[in-house]
Structures are given as C-alpha cells and as structure tokens.
Enzyme design. Structure first.
Site, PDB file in Angstrom:
ATOM      1  N   HIS A   2      86.746   7.381   9.375  1.00 15.93           N
ATOM      2  CA  HIS A   2      86.000   6.523   8.450  1.00 15.93           C
ATOM      3  C   HIS A   2      84.927   5.778   9.246  1.00 15.93           C
ATOM      4  O   HIS A   2      84.813   5.901  10.456  1.00 15.93           O
ATOM      5  CB  HIS A   2      86.916   5.544   7.690  1.00 15.93           C
ATOM      6  CG  HIS A   2      87.378   4.334   8.453  1.00 15.93           C
ATOM      7  ND1 HIS A   2      87.617   3.124   7.848  1.00 15.93           N
ATOM      8  CD2 HIS A   2      87.633   4.156   9.774  1.00 15.93           C
ATOM      9  CE1 HIS A   2      88.024   2.249   8.762  1.00 15.93           C
ATOM     10  NE2 HIS A   2      88.044   2.838   9.929  1.00 15.93           N
TER      11      HIS A   2
ATOM     12  N   CYS B  12      82.223  -0.291  14.552  1.00 13.78           N
ATOM     13  CA  CYS B  12      82.930   0.277  13.384  1.00 13.78           C
ATOM     14  C   CYS B  12      81.956   0.938  12.411  1.00 13.78           C
ATOM     15  O   CYS B  12      82.374   1.658  11.493  1.00 13.78           O
ATOM     16  CB  CYS B  12      83.720  -0.798  12.642  1.00 13.78           C
ATOM     17  SG  CYS B  12      85.056  -1.479  13.630  1.00 13.78           S
TER      18      CYS B  12
ATOM     19  N   HIS C 119      84.381   7.228  13.264  1.00 16.15           N
ATOM     20  CA  HIS C 119      85.466   7.182  14.240  1.00 16.15           C
ATOM     21  C   HIS C 119      86.745   7.393  13.423  1.00 16.15           C
ATOM     22  O   HIS C 119      86.664   7.666  12.232  1.00 16.15           O
ATOM     23  CB  HIS C 119      85.472   5.842  14.992  1.00 16.15           C
ATOM     24  CG  HIS C 119      85.769   4.670  14.136  1.00 16.15           C
ATOM     25  ND1 HIS C 119      84.837   4.098  13.296  1.00 16.15           N
ATOM     26  CD2 HIS C 119      86.909   3.983  13.919  1.00 16.15           C
ATOM     27  CE1 HIS C 119      85.379   3.098  12.635  1.00 16.15           C
ATOM     28  NE2 HIS C 119      86.634   3.004  12.985  1.00 16.15           N
TER      29      HIS C 119
ATOM     30  N   HIS D  91      91.412   7.152  12.987  1.00 18.96           N
ATOM     31  CA  HIS D  91      92.683   6.490  13.283  1.00 18.96           C
ATOM     32  C   HIS D  91      93.842   7.380  12.864  1.00 18.96           C
ATOM     33  O   HIS D  91      93.713   8.233  11.995  1.00 18.96           O
ATOM     34  CB  HIS D  91      92.808   5.169  12.502  1.00 18.96           C
ATOM     35  CG  HIS D  91      91.758   4.159  12.815  1.00 18.96           C
ATOM     36  ND1 HIS D  91      91.734   3.468  13.994  1.00 18.96           N
ATOM     37  CD2 HIS D  91      90.685   3.721  12.107  1.00 18.96           C
ATOM     38  CE1 HIS D  91      90.691   2.643  13.994  1.00 18.96           C
ATOM     39  NE2 HIS D  91      90.029   2.775  12.871  1.00 18.96           N
TER      40      HIS D  91
ATOM     41  N   ASP E  49      94.863  12.995   4.659  1.00 23.77           N
ATOM     42  CA  ASP E  49      95.177  13.508   5.988  1.00 23.77           C
ATOM     43  C   ASP E  49      94.123  14.493   6.483  1.00 23.77           C
ATOM     44  O   ASP E  49      93.790  15.453   5.793  1.00 23.77           O
ATOM     45  CB  ASP E  49      96.555  14.183   5.974  1.00 23.77           C
ATOM     46  CG  ASP E  49      97.023  14.485   7.385  1.00 23.77           C
ATOM     47  OD1 ASP E  49      96.730  13.691   8.296  1.00 23.77           O
ATOM     48  OD2 ASP E  49      97.683  15.525   7.578  1.00 23.77           O
ATOM     49  N   HIS E  50      93.641  14.259   7.689  1.00 24.56           N
ATOM     50  CA  HIS E  50      92.598  15.088   8.299  1.00 24.56           C
ATOM     51  C   HIS E  50      91.307  15.084   7.469  1.00 24.56           C
ATOM     52  O   HIS E  50      90.556  16.062   7.487  1.00 24.56           O
ATOM     53  CB  HIS E  50      93.096  16.515   8.569  1.00 24.56           C
ATOM     54  CG  HIS E  50      93.999  16.577   9.778  1.00 24.56           C
ATOM     55  ND1 HIS E  50      95.296  16.130   9.759  1.00 24.56           N
ATOM     56  CD2 HIS E  50      93.779  16.984  11.055  1.00 24.56           C
ATOM     57  CE1 HIS E  50      95.840  16.291  10.953  1.00 24.56           C
ATOM     58  NE2 HIS E  50      94.940  16.800  11.764  1.00 24.56           N
TER      59      HIS E  50
ATOM     60  N   GLU F 101      96.492   0.339  10.705  1.00 23.33           N
ATOM     61  CA  GLU F 101      95.308   1.067  11.171  1.00 23.33           C
ATOM     62  C   GLU F 101      95.352   1.295  12.673  1.00 23.33           C
ATOM     63  O   GLU F 101      94.977   2.359  13.180  1.00 23.33           O
ATOM     64  CB  GLU F 101      94.062   0.252  10.812  1.00 23.33           C
ATOM     65  CG  GLU F 101      92.760   0.974  11.039  1.00 23.33           C
ATOM     66  CD  GLU F 101      91.558   0.048  10.864  1.00 23.33           C
ATOM     67  OE1 GLU F 101      90.570   0.501  10.300  1.00 23.33           O
ATOM     68  OE2 GLU F 101      91.603  -1.128  11.314  1.00 23.33           O
TER      69      GLU F 101
END
Lengths: 141, 141, 141, 141, 141, 141
Positions: free
Chosen positions: A20, A39, A45, A47, A85-86, A130
């Site tokens: 995100h 950010c 980037h 998580h 996810d992914h 996060e």
C-alpha cells in the site's frame, strides 16, 4: 452445575501480505510527501498484516462452541484474506476503492466485509497489526 | 502529588501442556467426526496452552502492588496449572468432569477455580490461548 | 459510502531497558527483603520493558489517521522513553521521585507524563510489559 | 529399522532478569561515557535475558533422550540462573568478578559455569539474548 | 555482476498439534513414572509443535529460488503434517510405530520422511519446537 | 583466569517494510503467473522483513565487545535499511537492479552491501525473514 449461559469472546488470527501507500488524491505529490513521508512512496511499500477477528456469544451446549472456528476461518478467507493477500490495497481491492489506504480505514472496511456473514455470536472487534510496533482496533462504533 | 487511588489491571501469564478431544457423548461417533472433524480423534491430540489471568484493583500504598504476583502465581499453580499440566482434559481433570472439553468451557471452568482464591483486587479476565491462531476470553458475565 | 465517523483505537509500541528494585523506605531492610524477596536486591536488577500506548479517536478524512504515529512516537520518546531508557528507575527518573518503583506505579506515572501531550484523539490505555509473564494496564480511572 | 545412532541437538531455554553497566575500571568516567554512552550509566540499567543452552549427543535407546531436560534445567538453575536472576552482574555475581559485564564476556562465563556439569552429550552452544535486537552465541572455541 | 552461484539456506515453518507420552514398553509402569514423571501420564498430554525444515542449495537463475516454497509446503504437508496433526503420536502415526515418542526420535523420523522427496537442493536441518522452552535439531548425521 | 581469546558470534536484528513481486522479465506475463502465482501480482505485494546480521570475532579486552553494536546498527542503516525501508525492491533499490527480487537474491545482495563495511570481526551470516513461515540465510559461500 453451571446453568447460566456464559458470555465468551473467541478470536481467530489470520494473515495477509500486501502493498500500500498513503496518498490523498486531492493533495499534490509534494503535499503527500510532506505529510506522509516515506509512507507515500509512489512505487508502494508493504507489510505482513496480522488480522485478529473477535466474536462474542454464548457457547452452544451441544458443541461447547460459540461458532465453529473452521467456519469463521472460511468466512475470513472468502471476504477478507483472499481479497487482500498478495495484493496492492490501493489498486486491487474492491472494498477499499475510493478510500485512503490507512490502517484506520482498512480496519473499518474489514469490519463491514465480515459483519453480514457472522451467523453465531456477534462481531466484537477487528484488530489489524501492521508492524510489530503499530496496530489498530475497531469495535463497530 | 497523586492522592486519588488508581485502578490498575495486572496480568500473570502461566502455561500448561495438555491433551484433549472434542466429543459430545450424546452423539454417535460418526456425528462427532462429522461436526468436529480431526478435533474428535479418539486417541486425542494436544496443545501448549498459554493462560493469562488479569486482576483489577488499587495498588496498596505500602507495596505499590495490587496483589503480590508471587502469591497469584501460587494460586494459579495450585488450582489450575497443577491440575491441567501434562494431563488429559477429558479424563484427568476433576473440574472438567461432565463437560465438553472446548476452550470456551475450559476458560469458564478456570474462572470458577480461581475466583474464590483472589484475595486482593478482583478477577477481571481469563484468556486461554490454544494455538497461535485461536484464543478465548471470559470476563465472568 | 461510509459517512458516520468511526471510533478507532491505535496503538504504538515502544521499548526501554531499565534497572529498578522494589523497596519501601519506611520499612527496614529485613522487612523489605521479607516482603519483596529478590526483587528488593540492594544492587538492583532490571528488565526490557515493552510499552504500549493506545489512543482512541476518529480518523481525519484528509489523512485517514487518528494521529500521525510518527508524532506519537516523538511524544513518547520525549516524555517517557528518553527519561527511562538505560536508567535506574529508583534514582534517575524525575517523574518517579518519591514513589515505589512498582510497575503499577510506573504505568500511572507514564499516563500522567503523556496525557497533556496527546493532541489528536484521547489517551485510552497504557500497557507496560515487565517480563514475558507479567504486565500492567491503566485506563486513566 | 534405524540402527545407526543419530546425532541430535537439544536446546533448553531459561530466563533471568538482571542489572548491569558497561564500564572499564582502567578508564576515566568520561572515557567510559564517551565509549559506552548510556550503557555506562553509573546507577545501572537492566534487561530480561533469555538463555539458550544447546547440547549435542546420541539419544539413549532406553529413554529416547540425549539428556533428561529436567536434569539440564536443574543444572542451569543451580550454576547460572540462581546466580544471575534479580542480581547486579557487576556487583553480585562471583563468576563475573573482575570482568567487564558485556554480553560477549557473560556468554563465555556461562559456558564455563555449565560445561563441567553436563553428564550426557556435550555442551554445543550458549546463546544469550539481551534485547529483542541483540544476541550473542558461543561454541566453546 | 555476481556470476558465481551462491549457497543459500531456505527454511519453511509448519505447525501441528499432537498428543504423546513418554513410555518405554520394556519398563514397568512404576519405572516409566519414576523416570519420565508426568510426561508418562497414561492418558497422554499434548503440544503445539512448530516444525522448521531447512534446505540448502543454489538459487535457479530463472526463478531466483532454491526450491519453490509452495512445493516444499506441499511435501511437508503430505509426508509429515497430515500424519501428525491432531493425532496421537504413540498410536496413530505409522512412521513412529515401535519407537519411543521423544522429540529426539520424532525429529529423526521426520527427516527420514522428507529426505526422499526433496528435489531441489538438499535437506539440511529439521528443527522441532515442543514448547517455548524445549527444541531439538537434526542435521542428518 | 581466561587468557585465550574466545570466538563469539554477535547478532543485530533490524527491520524494514518493502514491496516486491516475483517476475522474470525474459518470461511472458502468463509464464510468470503460472510459475510464481499470486507472488507475481503486477501491482506488487509487500512484507515486514526482519534482518539478522551476525558477525564473528574476538572480544576486545578493553571494551568486552567484538564490535560496538551502535556502530553496526549505523552501518546496517546506511547501506541496507535506508535503501530498502518503505521502498519497492523491484524499482527503487540500486543494489537490486537487474536481479529477480526473490529473498534468495536479496540476502546475497545484502551480504555484498555490508561486507566491505565490517571493521571488527568478520561477517558470518545474513538471515532475512520474509514472513513468520519463510526465511533465508547466507554465509558468504
């Protein structure tokens, strides 16, 4: 011996990895950079997110359970994990369209995804971790 | 400077390893298998359980403590851990006799074991972690 | 789609390493030793403390955030971590002067240090983890 | 079916909380402060130390074990944990007398404390975790 | 720039929950009890086991991988986790028949289960974590 | 008493959050999708990466240290973490240009970044944890 029903809280932890960036489209790139710092990196980037879903309810006397955790796992997978996810939360996730991808907004959106599908007990809390230093909780208020 | 007593919550974590199975004796084996799946395995399976006991109360001005955690540790050991550790919850544990060995039922039973022995402060929450993905909490309601 | 503001809880975890001892100056050494045991060791012992600071509030629509966690991190560093990290809590910490260095008292003192500096949202909880088996929470009551 | 003995490595984790400071007595206070920074604080600071003791050896066919972990736990408690837990490493610990209290030196000293008391298998590694970000290992070389 | 192949070690962590007891059938019950203590409880106890499987090998230039971790996960699931998860290791597991169910013996048996099915790279280490305080490693020697 | 220098291994853990995707530019999109699955998502996904850097060496008698961990932290920050944290590994990282962004390749690249800057002791191992279930180690061979 114990006849009064007891209110218990059950929690299932699931996991997803996603990209995100924090970015307000009504601001200039410079304003985003100034406020959100790294950010806001335009290439994103990411998580490893840990998601905790808590229900409250009374255990069924026949099963000893509020809700079968295998069912809860399937509900979380279908409505949340498979969609995140992914993925890139800013670009790929239907239920985040038009929203700033902050964990505060994601946690509310996850509540809205799950709540219609909880059949036993009641959704009590969504917690989204996060990083090992930051997390957010939402209780539906 | 600070004269008003402050309500603090203190938590002690303990640990036990035990075997159990999910099994309703008024159902057939096939019904148990159909509902509980591999959790009903007749030869049992097991877990490392983490137990969190939370009290709330006011710190004693002479000791700075709600309750001496060494005493709390002894109470938990005597009434809970010594009865569960390295045991089979379905067969060996007096306070679980006649109950389905679900974590929802175990957490309520642990509350009932501890509550009469809390001398300072008040029992606030029992949290029982069965796996890194499942846990249950009970607040005495 | 979502217009009603949502109340979210955000948590930041920080860390410090410090020495302390449990000691009531109005008691004799023998009384301290009898009550506090090895925690009263006159040459001190120490811990890695994990500190969790939770705020509650409504996300700002422009930023998606209750409070910028970078700012919260700076506030915690200035008023708490820089005063405790690699210090002796009984001797070096101004805001603990005259108080017994129990975690129950430390957690209340940390609340009082932080509360005047929270600009967005409201301080909700301070949690202080002393060892992997002991922690304390304070909600400002 | 398996006749050849197999070399296995078994590890036991123990824990102690202690105070220390980094200080070279042949330097001035200013030199210590300049080199060690806040780790030289004259009133000490402290940590929760996690200690991992690894043995290597062949499982005994009668017991399936290299060494009974209950015995290993007792050896570690007697020769290491009881001497360090809730102590000041610079002042209270006989086997650290005259040595700088760095984790590099502590880990070697712990090896020397334990090695004469390992009866089954061989001491392979001592790992000492000072914070969640720093640890040291020693293999006896 | 980097042409020489590099030897990397990749690790996949999996998980299973199982019951076991430590029991030597050629000893009397009293001898088992005397040696193994509560670990010999005739109704079994159990654990959440964490399993770490490490391969070593050279990354394939086309994929950047030693072995596709999705494939490794499937191999571990088929030959190890599906046979141990929610099982009684003394009674239900074919590859442990006739062996004392100590973690030292289990870790060697898991190596033997996996080794024939590793197609890329080489099996390097099996690590089995029984509790947060005990674990065993085996390197195939 | 102990005159022979002792070889100790010291480890520093650092952390970064980054986006990446697995993608071989000499393959078609369909081939990438077929082999890498959701890890090839064209909008990237991400992780919280934990990085462990291990040095080996002899403790300096004046400091008790192999290398000052504050210095090691600065080296890791300058040459690795500042270049990866909140970045897109496929697009933003100079030392990964032209390489497939697999953890096997990243870990070797991190070794090459750090090795010229280790002044005391010797670089021994780089370990990179991508998720709580996957990690890679590299020892420079």
């Amino acid at each position: 011996m114990e006849h009064k029903p007891k209110l218990v809280y059950i929690t299932r932890k699931e996991h997803f990895n996603a990209a995100h960036r924090l970015y307000n489209p009504s601001w200039t790139d410079a304003e985003n950079e100034a406020f959100f710092g790294k950010c806001a990196n335009k290439n994103y980037h990411g998580h490893n997110f840990d998601l905790y879903v808590t229900l409250k309810g009374y255990a069924d006397p026949n099963t000893g359970m509020v809700m079968d955790l295998k069912k809860l796992k399937t509900v979380i997978k279908t409505y949340v994990v498979d969609k995140l996810d992914h993925m890139n939360i800013n670009q790929d996730v239907d239920f985040m369209k038009g929203q700033l991808a902050s964990i505060e907004n994601i946690v509310v959106a996850i509540w809205n995804q799950l709540e219609p599908h909880i059949e036993n007990g009641q959704l009590h809390c969504i917690k989204l971790v996060e990083t090992e230093r930051n997390y957010v909780e939402y209780y539906g208020e």
